[in-house]
Design a protein around this motif. Structure first.
Motif, short mmCIF file in Angstrom:
data_model
loop_
_atom_site.label_atom_id
_atom_site.label_comp_id
_atom_site.label_asym_id
_atom_site.label_seq_id
_atom_site.Cartn_x
_atom_site.Cartn_y
_atom_site.Cartn_z
N GLN A 1 -12.05 -4.11 -11.05
CA GLN A 1 -10.66 -3.86 -11.73
C GLN A 1 -10.24 -5.49 -12.15
OE1 GLN A 1 -11.06 -0.97 -9.61
NE2 GLN A 1 -11.83 0.05 -11.44
N GLN A 2 -10.33 -6.27 -11.37
CA GLN A 2 -9.69 -7.59 -11.62
C GLN A 2 -10.63 -8.99 -11.83
OE1 GLN A 2 -7.07 -7.32 -7.76
NE2 GLN A 2 -5.54 -7.62 -9.24
N GLY A 3 -11.83 -8.50 -11.93
CA GLY A 3 -12.66 -9.62 -12.28
C GLY A 3 -12.89 -10.79 -11.51
N VAL A 4 -12.63 -10.55 -10.13
CA VAL A 4 -12.82 -11.69 -9.15
C VAL A 4 -14.22 -11.87 -8.71
CG1 VAL A 4 -12.17 -12.65 -6.85
CG2 VAL A 4 -10.36 -11.58 -8.39
N ASP B 1 -12.00 3.78 -8.84
CA ASP B 1 -13.05 4.66 -8.54
C ASP B 1 -13.66 4.13 -6.94
OD1 ASP B 1 -14.06 2.06 -9.01
OD2 ASP B 1 -15.49 2.67 -10.62
N SER B 2 -12.73 3.47 -6.03
CA SER B 2 -13.39 3.08 -4.78
C SER B 2 -12.07 2.80 -4.07
CB SER B 2 -14.30 1.68 -5.05
OG SER B 2 -14.61 1.51 -3.66
N LYS B 3 -12.04 2.86 -2.81
CA LYS B 3 -10.95 2.68 -1.68
C LYS B 3 -11.26 1.34 -1.32
CE LYS B 3 -10.90 7.33 0.21
NZ LYS B 3 -11.06 8.39 1.38
N SER B 4 -12.30 0.43 -1.73
CA SER B 4 -12.55 -0.64 -1.08
C SER B 4 -11.65 -1.90 -1.87
CB SER B 4 -13.92 -1.12 -1.17
OG SER B 4 -14.40 -2.54 -1.16
N ILE B 5 -11.06 -2.82 -1.16
CA ILE B 5 -10.18 -3.72 -1.70
C ILE B 5 -11.25 -4.93 -2.50
CG2 ILE B 5 -9.09 -5.95 -1.23
CD1 ILE B 5 -7.16 -3.63 -1.32
N ILE C 1 -2.99 -1.32 -6.58
CA ILE C 1 -4.07 -0.69 -7.36
C ILE C 1 -4.73 0.27 -6.41
CG2 ILE C 1 -6.31 -0.96 -8.72
CD1 ILE C 1 -5.35 -3.69 -9.58
N GLN C 2 -5.26 -0.28 -5.25
CA GLN C 2 -5.88 0.87 -4.19
C GLN C 2 -4.96 2.23 -3.84
OE1 GLN C 2 -5.94 -0.47 -0.08
NE2 GLN C 2 -8.08 -0.16 -0.22
N SER C 3 -3.84 1.98 -3.85
CA SER C 3 -2.77 3.03 -3.71
C SER C 3 -2.70 3.82 -4.62
CB SER C 3 -1.48 2.46 -3.24
OG SER C 3 -0.70 1.90 -4.68
N LEU C 4 -3.38 3.64 -5.76
CA LEU C 4 -3.41 4.80 -6.89
C LEU C 4 -4.61 5.68 -6.74
CD1 LEU C 4 -2.23 2.60 -10.02
CD2 LEU C 4 -0.99 3.73 -8.31
N TYR C 5 -5.52 5.40 -5.70
CA TYR C 5 -6.83 6.08 -5.60
C TYR C 5 -6.60 7.53 -5.32
CZ TYR C 5 -11.35 7.04 -3.93
OH TYR C 5 -12.69 7.80 -3.73
N LYS D 1 0.97 -1.25 0.01
CA LYS D 1 -0.02 0.07 -0.02
C LYS D 1 1.06 1.51 -0.12
CE LYS D 1 -3.84 -0.09 2.48
NZ LYS D 1 -4.87 -0.31 3.67
N GLN D 2 2.15 1.20 0.35
CA GLN D 2 3.10 2.43 0.36
C GLN D 2 3.96 2.43 -0.83
OE1 GLN D 2 4.81 2.59 4.50
NE2 GLN D 2 3.23 1.40 5.23
#
Length: 442
Positions: free
Chosen positions: A368-371, A357-361, A334-338, A309-310
């Motif tokens: 974004q990853q299709g899971v 478009d979201s902070k949620s993992i 990906i989240q760190s680019l928010y 994240k850092q």
């Protein structure tokens, strides 16, 4: 130096592909395995290798030509025989960017009729970039000439090491040593170790502060969470790192650090060392003022989620004028680019940029990853599917025919078997079956 746009023709898995990097300092490539993330990074390595064509005294392999393996082919099956048909059109890597404040485009091409003989990439269409770099090389002794850092770190960067002798001290060398093995997928940590050791000894001998050494040292410490100090220990003849662990200072030699620490320290130290070698006249400002392009495959390699994240923010803060292109499968990266305007997330399968478009993992993993339903484990989803099938079978039990009822009971037992370690789930389904069988007998 930076690249604004990359265009590929018949390169690896891509028949035609255009990647627009624009003005973003950090581009993250995402996509399923096999979507071409590493192929894009390799193509960028070929493109920046055009800069090295005019750099003297570096190996030909450092200039990253288009190899036979880079040429696109199709695998066909005729009868029971698998054949490999190489693309007959030329393999082309075209780039547009800025070098030494000049807008420039250049091409690296491998002609199709040369594939079988393994010829090198032609220099003909890279004439403009070669001439520009030749002018820079001619003025290499000028303090006003800055050379960009170029580096590529593959997934084998930790365990794949270049062969080297013991960690000796360095003699004075050319600025262009900063380009040695810069596009080699193997790592060369011993080159950095030799430089660092030499600088530490020179600082002790001359009783002076070595500005480039301190800049590199600061870069290492700034990248490592809770790091306090990095130095060459002459007793141990090794790089040592001091970190704060649970409120206590702890000193660890480099070879005993975790894979994640060694991976990140090795990469950051290598970038910083190359900067200091290429532009020593910048002294203490060398890390902050050197531009360039750094490619990183699987940037999250061996990193704990907290560090994932850092890592992007730390890289951008440590090397403020470097353009990074990296790949990752990590939702934490990906989240760190928010909400970062200087970062771009590029989906290779959609062939387009996508918004974080979201902070949620969970949302990132799903959108974004299709899971599918990332909040639930695969075992939970399998249990849910088994339960649905269980109820479907229960409804099909007929009021007669004992043989058919026995067959269906066996089928129900098969559905229950994989979840025998969940007593509540087992008991619930067993009671449901008994209830239905009781109603059927009545």
């Amino acid at each position: 130096m930076k690249i604004n746009e990359l265009e590929l023709h018949n390169f690896r898995c891509f028949k035609e592909y255009v990647l627009a990097l624009s003005d973003h300092r950090f581009m993250l490539l995402i996509g399923d395995n096999g979507s071409g993330k590493t192929a894009i990074l390799d193509a960028l390595a070929v493109a920046v290798g055009g800069f090295l064509l005019a750099i003297p005294n570096i190996k030909s392999s450092d200039k990253r030509h288009i190899s036979n393996d880079d040429v696109r082919y199709e695998e066909l099956t005729l009868g029971q025989t698998v054949i490999k048909e190489v693309e007959l059109n030329n393999t082309v890597v075209w780039a547009n960017g800025v070098i030494n404040n000049e807008n420039i485009e250049w091409v690296r091409t491998k002609f199709s009729n040369n594939v079988s003989i393994g010829s090198k990439t032609t220099r003909r269409h890279a004439k403009d970039i070669i001439e520009l770099v030749e002018k820079l090389v001619q003025e290499k002794t000028s303090v006003n000439i800055l050379f960009p850092v170029i580096a590529y770190y593959s997934t084998g960067r930790l365990w794949k090491q270049l062969k080297s002798t013991e960690k000796k001290t360095n003699s004075p060398a050319s600025r262009f040593d900063g380009y040695q093995d810069c596009l080699n997928p193997a790592s060369d940590q011993k080159r950095f170790f030799s430089w660092f050791k030499t600088q530490e000894l020179a600082a002790l001998q001359k009783q002076e502060r070595r500005h480039a050494l301190e800049a590199v040292r600061e870069a290492i410490v700034s990248m490592i969470p809770d790091a306090r100090r990095a130095w060459w220990d002459l007793d141990w003849d090794e790089l040592r790192i001091e970190t704060l662990v649970q409120g206590k200072l702890q000193t660890v030699p480099f070879h005993l650090l975790s894979d994640g620490y060694r991976n990140m320290i090795g990469m950051v130290a290598d970038i910083a060392y190359r900067m200091a070698t290429l532009n020593p006249q910048l002294e203490a400002d060398v890390i902050k003022q050197t531009e360039g392009i750094v490619l990183i495959d699987e940037i999250d390699l061996h990193l704990h989620p907290k560090w994932q994240k850092q890592v992007v923010e730390r890289l951008l803060d440590t090397f403020p004028k470097v353009q990074f292109v990296a790949s990752s499968h990590s939702p934490f990266i990906i989240q760190s680019l928010y909400h970062r305007e200087d970062c771009l997330l590029w989906d290779l399968e959609k062939n387009a940029p996508v918004e974080v478009d979201s902070k949620s993992i969970e949302d990132i993993a799903e959108h974004q990853q299709g899971v599918e339903i990332p909040q639930q484990s695969q075992r939970f989803l399998d249990m849910e599917k088994a339960a649905e099938e269980y109820y479907t079978v229960l409804k099909q039990i007929p009021p007669a025919n004992e043989d058919e009822k026995q067959r269906l009971r066996q089928r129900l037992d098969e559905l229950l078997l994989p979840y025998s370690d969940d007593p509540a789930f087992q008991a619930f389904l067993k009671m449901e079956r008994q209830a239905v069988e009781g109603n059927t007998q009545a």
